[in-house]
Design an enzyme around this catalytic site. Structure first.
Site, PDB file in Angstrom:
ATOM      1  N   TYR A  58      16.671  10.384 -16.306  1.00 36.82           N
ATOM      2  CA  TYR A  58      17.298  11.332 -15.385  1.00 36.82           C
ATOM      3  C   TYR A  58      17.863  12.521 -16.161  1.00 36.82           C
ATOM      4  CZ  TYR A  58      20.475  13.179 -11.846  1.00 36.82           C
ATOM      5  OH  TYR A  58      21.143  14.006 -10.972  1.00 36.82           O
TER       6      TYR A  58
ATOM      7  N   GLU B  91      24.582  12.788  -3.592  1.00 36.51           N
ATOM      8  CA  GLU B  91      25.879  13.060  -4.224  1.00 36.51           C
ATOM      9  C   GLU B  91      27.014  12.583  -3.323  1.00 36.51           C
ATOM     10  OE1 GLU B  91      26.412  13.846  -7.265  1.00 36.51           O
ATOM     11  OE2 GLU B  91      24.456  14.592  -7.885  1.00 36.51           O
TER      12      GLU B  91
ATOM     13  N   TRP C  61      27.084   6.936 -10.566  1.00 35.08           N
ATOM     14  CA  TRP C  61      25.799   7.566 -10.246  1.00 35.08           C
ATOM     15  C   TRP C  61      24.631   6.603 -10.491  1.00 35.08           C
ATOM     16  CZ3 TRP C  61      23.574  10.757  -7.302  1.00 35.08           C
ATOM     17  CH2 TRP C  61      22.279  11.204  -7.558  1.00 35.08           C
TER      18      TRP C  61
END
Length: 184
Positions: A16, A38, A46
């Site tokens: 990522y 988000e 995350w």
């Protein structure tokens, strides 16, 4: 190879960090997806969202705002029962609400979000120098709220700005720092 410290913690984060985070992202569907993810991340790590991203994409019909805007009670119930995503009532409700808000916009979502990208941005020297909130993310959150969006405060908006390349917060020592967008 030196990465931002968070990008060195797991193989999922390596990929990522190296290929996505901080790369300019455009398009209403792509930005709506990132905005929703988000929001779902709020209060969580995350990595949790990243590992469930494909499940989210399937559950929310590819995050096409016009499709999600049409969701009713059956869709809500389906999402609340889906163990492959984060089953949070407020976050699911906000995602559906935000899809409807996209449909009410008088400008494309892409144009609206990118209008808050700062003209200049100082690269953080270290991870400790990375802000959680900026004047631009606060302004973005305020405008989104004014336009009927939910669950998108200044911190979430700043994370969105970082993830989509509106700001480049790769620390100075990171191999990605300052790369031209086309090189990513």
């Amino acid at each position: 190879m030196i990465r931002c410290p968070w990008g060195d913690s797991t193989p999922d984060y390596h990929d990522y960090h190296d290929a996505e985070w901080g790369v300019e992202l455009h398009g209403d569907v792509a930005l709506f997806e990132r905005m929703c993810l988000e929001s779902f991340q709020s209060g969580l790590s995350w990595i949790t969202i990243l590992r469930k991203r494909e499940n989210f994409r399937t559950a929310f019909d590819g995050f096409v705002p016009a499709v999600v805007a049409e969701y009713g009670q059956d869709d809500f119930d389906r999402l609340m029962a889906d163990a492959g995503i984060v089953r949070n009532r407020a976050k699911i409700t906000a995602t559906i609400n935000n899809a409807r808000a996209v449909g009410e916009l008088d400008v494309p979502l892409d144009e609206l979000l990118w209008s808050f990208a700062p003209k200049t941005h100082e690269r953080p020297r270290t991870a400790a120098d990375v802000p959680a909130v900026t004047a631009e993310s606060t302004a973005m959150a305020k405008e989104l709220k004014r336009r009927g969006f939910a669950f998108l405060g200044p911190t979430t908006c700043y994370a969105l700005m970082q993830a989509t390349g509106m700001v480049d917060d790769h620390i100075a020592a990171c191999f990605r720092a300052g790369e031209p967008v086309s090189a990513r």
